[in-house]
Design an enzyme around this catalytic site. Sequence first.
Site, mmCIF file in Angstrom:
data_model
loop_
_atom_site.group_PDB
_atom_site.id
_atom_site.type_symbol
_atom_site.label_atom_id
_atom_site.label_comp_id
_atom_site.label_asym_id
_atom_site.label_seq_id
_atom_site.Cartn_x
_atom_site.Cartn_y
_atom_site.Cartn_z
ATOM 1 C CG HIS A 68 1.774 3.994 -2.774
ATOM 2 N ND1 HIS A 68 2.191 2.713 -2.525
ATOM 3 C CD2 HIS A 68 1.414 4.512 -1.573
ATOM 4 C CE1 HIS A 68 2.099 2.461 -1.223
ATOM 5 N NE2 HIS A 68 1.642 3.536 -0.631
ATOM 6 C CD GLU A 91 -5.706 4.370 0.848
ATOM 7 O OE1 GLU A 91 -5.384 3.163 0.913
ATOM 8 O OE2 GLU A 91 -5.224 5.144 -0.001
ATOM 9 C CG HIS A 92 -3.820 6.660 4.237
ATOM 10 N ND1 HIS A 92 -3.585 6.403 2.899
ATOM 11 C CD2 HIS A 92 -3.653 5.486 4.885
ATOM 12 C CE1 HIS A 92 -3.296 5.123 2.740
ATOM 13 N NE2 HIS A 92 -3.323 4.534 3.921
ATOM 14 C CG ASP A 125 0.940 2.392 4.822
ATOM 15 O OD1 ASP A 125 -0.289 2.285 4.838
ATOM 16 O OD2 ASP A 125 1.552 3.051 3.965
#
Length: 443
Positions: A273, A338-339, A372
């Site tokens: 990212h 987050e994940h 996602d």
Amino acid sequence: MPAAPDARPLRLSTDQPDFEAAFNARLHWSDATDAEVEQRVAEIVAAVQRRGDAAVLEYTERFDALKAQSVGELEIAHGELQSAFDSLPQAQRDALEQAAVRVRTYHEAQKRACGESWSYRDADGSLLGQKVTPLDRVGIYVPGGKAAYPSSVLMNAVPAQVAGVPEIIMVVPTPRGEKNALVLAAAYLGGVTRAFCIGGAQAVAALAYGTDTVPRVDKITGPGNAYVASAKRRVFGQVGIDMIAGPSEILVLADGSTPPDWVAMDLFSQAEHDELAQSILLCPDAAYIARVQAEIARLLPTMPRAGIIARSLNGRGALIQTRSMEEACEISNRIAPEHLEIASTEPHRWEPLLRHAGAIFLGAFTSESLGDYCAGPNHVLPTSSTARFSSPLGVYDFQKRSSLIEVSEQGAQVLGAIASVLAHGEGLQAHARAAEMRLRPRP
């Protein structure tokens, strides 16, 4: 030919004496926005609030090289959304439709579980309850420019549509006027009612305050760059926002049973990212960690975004050996990622020990990338340890709750006496008198 980038995530062990200091230093990330960004955003937001469409046009031309005579020219006709969908190759149409169905099915279940009105009557006949209603109008921000994110359109628009929001306004930057067909097609499937080719802080300000052309919304959701995040922070209170998102994160909790190349690629999936993204592996097996490191080295040269991945892993990545899976779960709760992937043959053994995470992916076959795009649950997740106190985007973000209170005459006799005592104790005599006026005269 330039040398392939080298990725060497920090190797740590919970046994080492300086683990706490090294661990905390690796986790640290400041969400303080650069002062220059803050100042620029303040100017943009103030200009849009003051000059409306004229300011939006000025900044759209300056930042996106997109010149228009009116903001109306920047609105995407609804028919163009359907045309974009119809123009896609069959495989893309099918994938987008299947993803939309799964996202919608999940959020419809979420609405049934927590998004309905309810009420009851107590023993004296008073009605107490909660009325759930959708927001009137929401704005969704979809990043554009370097990449296109149709998945973000679905994840923001579909839960709003399921919640019953009648107007969904999408803003998306289209540098030089280049629109992405997948983004427009996702807007068509997601129920977007109006869409504008504007982005950045000016788009956030236009949604928050309204202009002659862009309608004012009640809440703004969706990710963006530092300018978008700063603008959302600045207009909060004028409108609601979903969250201020930080860099993307993944934490893999591994017992050593998952193929190490799978885990390496899952770490890459967030590292690609941007340079500030964080990828961490927690595992009690030192030999397995070494195998993952070897796969990182082997696979990195094959990745188109190898440079970004390497900088992310070198700057913020970590491979941490723990004493046990139980200790790995404790550290995961401190990180609140987050994940969170549980790459284990027994994911349901460890899941009860995990309290804080945006999304939990159970088992070796559940890659974060499936969440996602198409698993169904929302991919807009809390970052930077905010999963300790916040939740994924969902139907509930597009609803509000009103308390229902209907007190019977009999109930007023009981509640009025209680309220009178408490109101006098607080020195609020009008409150007390209002309750006392409804009491029956004593015989």
